[in-house]
Design a protein around this motif. Structure first.
Motif, PDB file in Angstrom:
ATOM      1  N   PHE A 173      -3.999  -2.109  21.569  1.00 13.13           N
ATOM      2  CA  PHE A 173      -3.583  -1.383  22.780  1.00 13.13           C
ATOM      3  C   PHE A 173      -2.367  -0.510  22.463  1.00 13.13           C
ATOM      4  N   GLY A 174      -1.214  -1.132  22.344  1.00 13.17           N
ATOM      5  CA  GLY A 174      -0.033  -0.372  21.916  1.00 13.17           C
ATOM      6  C   GLY A 174       0.330   0.777  22.836  1.00 13.17           C
ATOM      7  N   SER A 178      -3.130   3.715  22.013  1.00 14.43           N
ATOM      8  CA  SER A 178      -4.569   3.639  22.299  1.00 14.43           C
ATOM      9  C   SER A 178      -5.141   4.997  22.695  1.00 14.43           C
ATOM     10  N   SER A 185      -7.331   2.511  17.040  1.00 17.19           N
ATOM     11  CA  SER A 185      -7.303   1.552  18.140  1.00 17.19           C
ATOM     12  C   SER A 185      -8.689   0.932  18.343  1.00 17.19           C
ATOM     13  N   ARG A 186      -9.711   1.768  18.232  1.00 17.33           N
ATOM     14  CA  ARG A 186     -11.091   1.279  18.391  1.00 17.33           C
ATOM     15  C   ARG A 186     -11.424   0.211  17.350  1.00 17.33           C
ATOM     16  N   GLY A 210      -2.081  -4.818  30.044  1.00 14.43           N
ATOM     17  CA  GLY A 210      -2.399  -3.694  29.164  1.00 14.43           C
ATOM     18  C   GLY A 210      -3.402  -4.113  28.099  1.00 14.43           C
ATOM     19  N   MET A 213      -6.770  -5.089  29.582  1.00 11.14           N
ATOM     20  CA  MET A 213      -7.516  -3.902  30.014  1.00 11.14           C
ATOM     21  C   MET A 213      -8.199  -3.260  28.796  1.00 11.14           C
ATOM     22  N   ASN A 214      -7.500  -3.300  27.682  1.00 13.19           N
ATOM     23  CA  ASN A 214      -8.037  -2.743  26.439  1.00 13.19           C
ATOM     24  C   ASN A 214      -9.222  -3.573  25.932  1.00 13.19           C
ATOM     25  N   GLY A 217     -12.071  -3.512  28.467  1.00 15.10           N
ATOM     26  CA  GLY A 217     -12.738  -2.212  28.482  1.00 15.10           C
ATOM     27  C   GLY A 217     -13.662  -2.040  27.295  1.00 15.10           C
ATOM     28  N   ARG A 218     -13.228  -2.576  26.152  1.00 17.78           N
ATOM     29  CA  ARG A 218     -14.057  -2.485  24.954  1.00 17.78           C
ATOM     30  C   ARG A 218     -15.277  -3.406  25.072  1.00 17.78           C
ATOM     31  N   ARG A 220     -16.737  -4.427  27.697  1.00 11.33           N
ATOM     32  CA  ARG A 220     -17.680  -3.870  28.663  1.00 11.33           C
ATOM     33  C   ARG A 220     -18.492  -2.760  27.998  1.00 11.33           C
TER      34      ARG A 220
END
Ligand code: SF4
Lengths: 244, 478
Positions: A173-174, A178, A185-186, A210, A213-214, A217-218, A220
């Motif tokens: 995340f960072g 990101s 980041s990916r 944070g 969420m990262n 989100g990935r 998902r």
């Protein structure tokens, strides 16, 4: 005990539930909770990107907002960690150094506050489900909160807790990292998602929205249906059968 | 070579690293091994934090009195018949060494364990003046044959596999055996032995120079340093200005930290120490000895907020825990100093122009800072670099500047902030599907290229809070 909530910008706007659980937990352990409405963001996005002058503007706003608070408690290790940096950022500034020190000294991340200040390790929560925990970098390395979340989680009745492999690795995340370095980041979050899958957990728990969420989100995007929840959500659960 | 190792762009380097499956696999498994080793050795030592503190204090003390100790060191070396040369720049260092080599009419130079000679581009300089330079360290020798830069500061050829090494040997030296490590190593040894025996000049780096005695120490795993320091008649040590310690006791502490932090060993296989030229009564050692102390930008760092970057003992612990390094590899840093310490040091030595992306190639996870045995606050120094890039160098993108100005106004004005918590959901509506943004606008694009973004909630926390407060009032609770 009087506690002022520090509801970080991400929680305020995107994950209001995290704030609600925080309020309910604090009230359950007997705190009187208030929410200073003048608070905004801790300034981290600007500070970590090198925009010190811009960051200071929001930091001053935070110092003002919590001037009269006895304790400041927030549901994010990273943002509370940022408050702890204020004294060093305002060092030598005659108007702001002392107020910065005062704010840093009275600020706590929620699990840290429960365990270290109130001495509570068991909230009497019940939760059924297989759960793994991601310790965020800033929460553990910058703020130094390592054991408190695990202690609280392990006291939850009915929980099937499983360790995340290489849990101390960053999720990628960072903050602005990101967005600025999405390819790197990916790769980092892909690896984290892989580790989460290995645990076969139904829930991924953490103390920083944070990072969650990262990772969420990935996962998902990868079509995985692991539920990603903030630790307060588990600690504030009395139902059996998990979170809907 | 110099600090910078190539001309391809940052973006291409990142993509190249990420696409290199073999390299990533190799790095990942090496990191796993080194990390485990470091942790278990640190545990065995017991009071790791005290050791780190001591290490850091020794480094701080040395740097704060560096003039004194450099003077002491050079006096000691000269007392033992050595020549000392202070080189301000890479050119000065190369010129001095070239002259020594020329005077000896040396045809072959063997070199071992020196990053600083990479930093100043010594090999090219010597080759231009007609001498053949042979790297005697196995990893470095392989890279030299293949004309490839190092990608790690302890295991420079980490990015290469056996097959690749076999091919290099076959292409460059007519090797015709298998890619088994034993056969490869035996071949390399045989080839290198010839070089050791026929070299006229030996050049080494220096892990720690000991000011009180003028001794130079080298920490190695192969023992080749022994050959380089004992066989050739002329001996040159090239050291970065900061690589010194006051006493043997200090050196002992730092070597303990170095070997444990690097690969998790209690001690390496070899610690070589040597002092000046051979004295009358001694049976081995060089006739002619030179110590070249290289500044090349280091004194600019002294006395600044980056001074502690000079604490570095090149153990690579920061590299071995870095998740960014794991995914992009050492070459992506475009510097002979890769990883977190590279991201800190490279712009200090070589300026921001070619390296302005490096300080941002970090998620600031602080794993490096936690691992560093001499307590360099690496991730904080990356933030300092970013501040300089933004505020002094004015090299940040215009769109970002505008965004950050906006951030400052937003975050210092509670009314504007409150308004945004109300309208965020509506503002993102056009891109929202099933409570998620999959294809975001503007700055969100970088995010949604690789993962989904949750839509702002129906109600902000502060809206919920004020409703709740109102409700409580109506119920007469307040
Ligand atoms: S910065 Fe610290 S961890 Fe990294 S190589 Fe140098 S001494 Fe080792």
């Amino acid at each position: 005990m009087k506690v002022s909530l520090f509801i970080t910008c991400v929680s305020d706007i995107v994950f209001a539930d995290v704030g609600k659980h925080t309020v309910e937990i604090l009230e359950r352990v007997g705190c009187e909770v208030d929410f200073p409405a003048a608070q905004t963001c801790c300034g981290q996005p600007a500070y970590n990107s090198g925009y010190l002058q811009e960051a200071k503007k929001s930091m001053k706003q935070m110092i003002k907002a919590f001037k009269n608070s006895e304790y400041v408690v927030g549901p994010s290790g990273s943002c509370v960690g940022m408050l702890k940096e204020y004294p060093h950022i305002f060092k030598g500034d005659p108007d702001w150094e002392q107020p910065a020190i005062d704010l840093a000294n009275k600020s706590y991340e929620i699990t840290q506050f429960l365990v270290d200040v109130l001495g509570v390790t068991d909230l009497g929560s019940t939760f059924k489900g297989r759960v793994t925990y991601h310790p965020s970098c800033h929460m553990t390395r910058v703020l130094g909160v390592k054991d408190a979340p695990q202690k609280l989680l392990q006291s939850v009745k009915g929980i099937d807790f499983v360790e995340l492999p290489v849990k101390e690795d960053c999720c990628g995340f960072g903050g602005t990292f990101s967005i600025k370095n999405p390819e790197i980041s990916r790769e980092m979050v892909k690896e984290k998602s892989q580790h989460v899958s290995e645990t076969k957990a139904e829930y991924l728990v953490g103390g920083d929205m944070g990072c969650l969420m990262n990772i969420g989100g990935r996962m998902r995007r990868e079509g995985k249906d692991v539920k990603v929840v903030h630790i307060t959500e588990i600690l504030n659960t009395h139902r059996e059968g998990g979170i809907a | 070579m110099s600090v910078k190792i190539g001309e391809i762009s940052y973006k291409e380097r990142i993509d190249k690293g990420i696409d290199n499956d073999f390299m990533r696999q190799a790095v990942s498994s090496a990191q796993g091994r080194f990390r485990k080793g470091r942790l278990s050795q640190a545990e065995e030592l017991g009071n790791w934090e005290d050791w780190r503190q001591l290490g850091s204090e020794i480094r701080t003390h040395t740097l704060e009195n560096i003039d004194y100790y450099l003077h002491q060191l050079s006096e000691q070396v000269e007392k033992r018949g050595g020549n000392v040369f202070f080189a301000q720049t890479a050119e000065e260092a190369n010129e001095y060494i070239e002259n020594v080599v020329k005077k000896k009419q040396a045809k072959k130079v063997v070199k071992t364990k020196s990053m600083v000679t990479e930093e100043i581009g010594l090999n090219e300089a010597l080759e231009k003046s007609g001498a053949e330079v042979v790297e005697s360290d196995l990893g470095e020798w392989i890279l030299q044959l293949d004309e490839d830069p190092p990608s790690h500061i302890v295991t420079p050829a980490l990015h290469k596999n056996r097959q690749q090494i076999r091919e290099t040997f076959a292409d460059k030296r007519g090797y015709d055996k298998t890619d088994s490590p034993e056969e490869l190593a035996a071949f390399a040894r045989e080839q290198l032995r010839q070089d050791f025996l026929t070299a006229d000049v030996g050049i080494t780096g220096c892990n720690f120079a000991i000011a009180e005695s003028g001794a130079i120490t080298l920490v190695t795993n192969e023992g080749n340093a022994e050959m380089v320091t004992s066989l050739p008649d002329t001996q040159i040590t090239v050291m970065g200005m900061e690589r010194l310690v006051p006493t043997w006791e200090d050196m002992e502490v730092l070597v303990s930290l170095l070997t444990r932090a690097a690969v998790g060993q209690k001690l390496t296989s070899y610690i070589t120490a040597y002092t000046g030229a051979r004295l009358e009564e001694e049976i081995d050692g060089p006739d002619d000895y030179h110590l070249v102390i290289v500044d090349n930008g280091r004194s600019k760092i002294l006395g600044t907020e980056f001074q502690s970057a000079l604490h570095c003992i090149r153990c690579a612990a920061c590299i071995n825990v870095c998740p960014v390094y794991r995914h992009v590899g050492g070459h992506a840093y475009n510097s002979i100093y890769p990883g977190p310490i590279g991201a800190v040091l490279t712009p200090l030595l070589d300026g921001y122009d070619d390296h302005k992306e490096l300080p941002y190639a970090s998620s600031l996870c602080a794993a490096c800072t936690e691992a560093c045995p001499v307590k360099i606050p690496l991730h904080e120094q990356l933030i300092r670099h970013r501040e300089i890039i933004v505020e002094k160098e004015k090299k940040s993108p215009v769109s970002e500047k505008i965004m950050m100005k906006g951030f400052a106004q937003w975050a210092s004005n509670p009314a504007a902030y409150k308004l945004s918590t109300k309208v965020a959901r509506t503002a993102l509506k056009p891109w929202t599907k099933d409570e998620f943004v999959e294809n975001g606008p503007g700055p969100l694009k970088g995010w949604t290229d690789v993962r989904d973004f949750p839509a702002p909630g129906k109600q902000s926390f502060r809206a919920w809070w004020s409703e709740r407060a109102k409700g409580e009032k109506q119920n007469g609770n307040s």
